[in-house]
Write a protein that holds these residues in place. Sequence first.
Motif, short mmCIF file in Angstrom:
data_model
loop_
_atom_site.label_atom_id
_atom_site.label_comp_id
_atom_site.label_asym_id
_atom_site.label_seq_id
_atom_site.Cartn_x
_atom_site.Cartn_y
_atom_site.Cartn_z
N THR A 41 0.85 -1.19 0.00
CA THR A 41 0.00 0.00 0.00
C THR A 41 0.89 1.24 0.00
N VAL A 42 0.34 2.37 -0.39
CA VAL A 42 1.08 3.62 -0.33
C VAL A 42 0.14 4.73 0.13
N ASP A 43 0.63 5.58 0.98
CA ASP A 43 -0.18 6.69 1.47
C ASP A 43 0.70 7.85 1.88
N ASP A 98 -3.28 0.51 6.45
CA ASP A 98 -3.89 -0.36 5.44
C ASP A 98 -3.41 -1.81 5.56
#
Length: 329
Positions: free
Chosen positions: A46-48, A71
């Motif tokens: 995931t990336v945020d 996530d």
Amino acid sequence: MGPEDLRRVLGALPSVPRSRRLLVSPESWDDAGVYRVGPKLAVAQTVDFITPVVDDPADYGAIAASNALSDIYAMGGKPTLALSIVCFPSETGDLEILRRIVRGGAAKLKEAGVTLLGGHSVRDPEIKFGYAVTGEIDPKKIVTNAGAKKGDLLVLTKPLGTGILATALKRGLLPDAPLRAMTAQMKALNRAAAAAMKASSAHAATDVTGFGLLGHALNIARASRAALRFFSAAVPLLPQTIELVGRGVASAGLQANAAAVEPHVAWGEGVAEPTRQALVDPQTSGGLLIALPASRVNGLLGRLRRAGVRGAVVGEVTAKKKQYLEVVA
Ligand code: CO
Ligand code: CO
């Protein structure tokens, strides 16, 4: 981006060859993609990254880290590796501020037992910070948006209101006590909540972030082919959330979320307008929304309590009717 715009853009993606090892793909709007590496091991990715939500650089860094790791926890995984993403105004920016942001993030990664592999930085007039995160996950124990069943209860592990309070902070309208409550909550990892969720054999889960409670609930309802009913009075809110909404404090993201879920919500009599807004408030580093059989809810609430997490039963899963979501007073 708002959920509507995102659907429009992603709907235009050409279909690409799909690996059979892909266990969770983008179609289900899950928190992370999951790829099987071997019979007993899959990786979740995931990336945020986010713009500053508080003024203190170290707190902002820690919040960005907690938000990015969330996530992986929401899928039932264990975050292990991270790459940082930094956008910073290199000519005008004070590097001491950036140093404190990065250190705040690193301290949070350390708390979570996550190794930082590296990262990438870009010159940008607006500060942004976050991580791409990889986690390990047992392919047989992935907790997705799908799987919620009629009769399940819904448990939320953090109060709502961070978007409204952060907007108030930017307008100079947020007193100290709610600022402290908001900051502490956003810094808190969802690790303990995820461990309690896994021990309770949940049917489905997501973390509540940019699309607000109802936006993420809609993803669960769609993926599970069910409807979700919320008891609005039971939904925990950060201090002053309702007062601030009443004073007109709402972000553009909140308005976009409200428009996106509106066609899918049956509002019950007596759900006041400020409450409706709080239920679609975009959250940063929000809690987990967990669907599980009623018989296992007391076990989950006990595990959460012992871990210092305040869980609340906020709704139930019902059969799909005209709308995916229902909110009662
Ligand atoms: Co998520
Ligand atoms: Co995310």
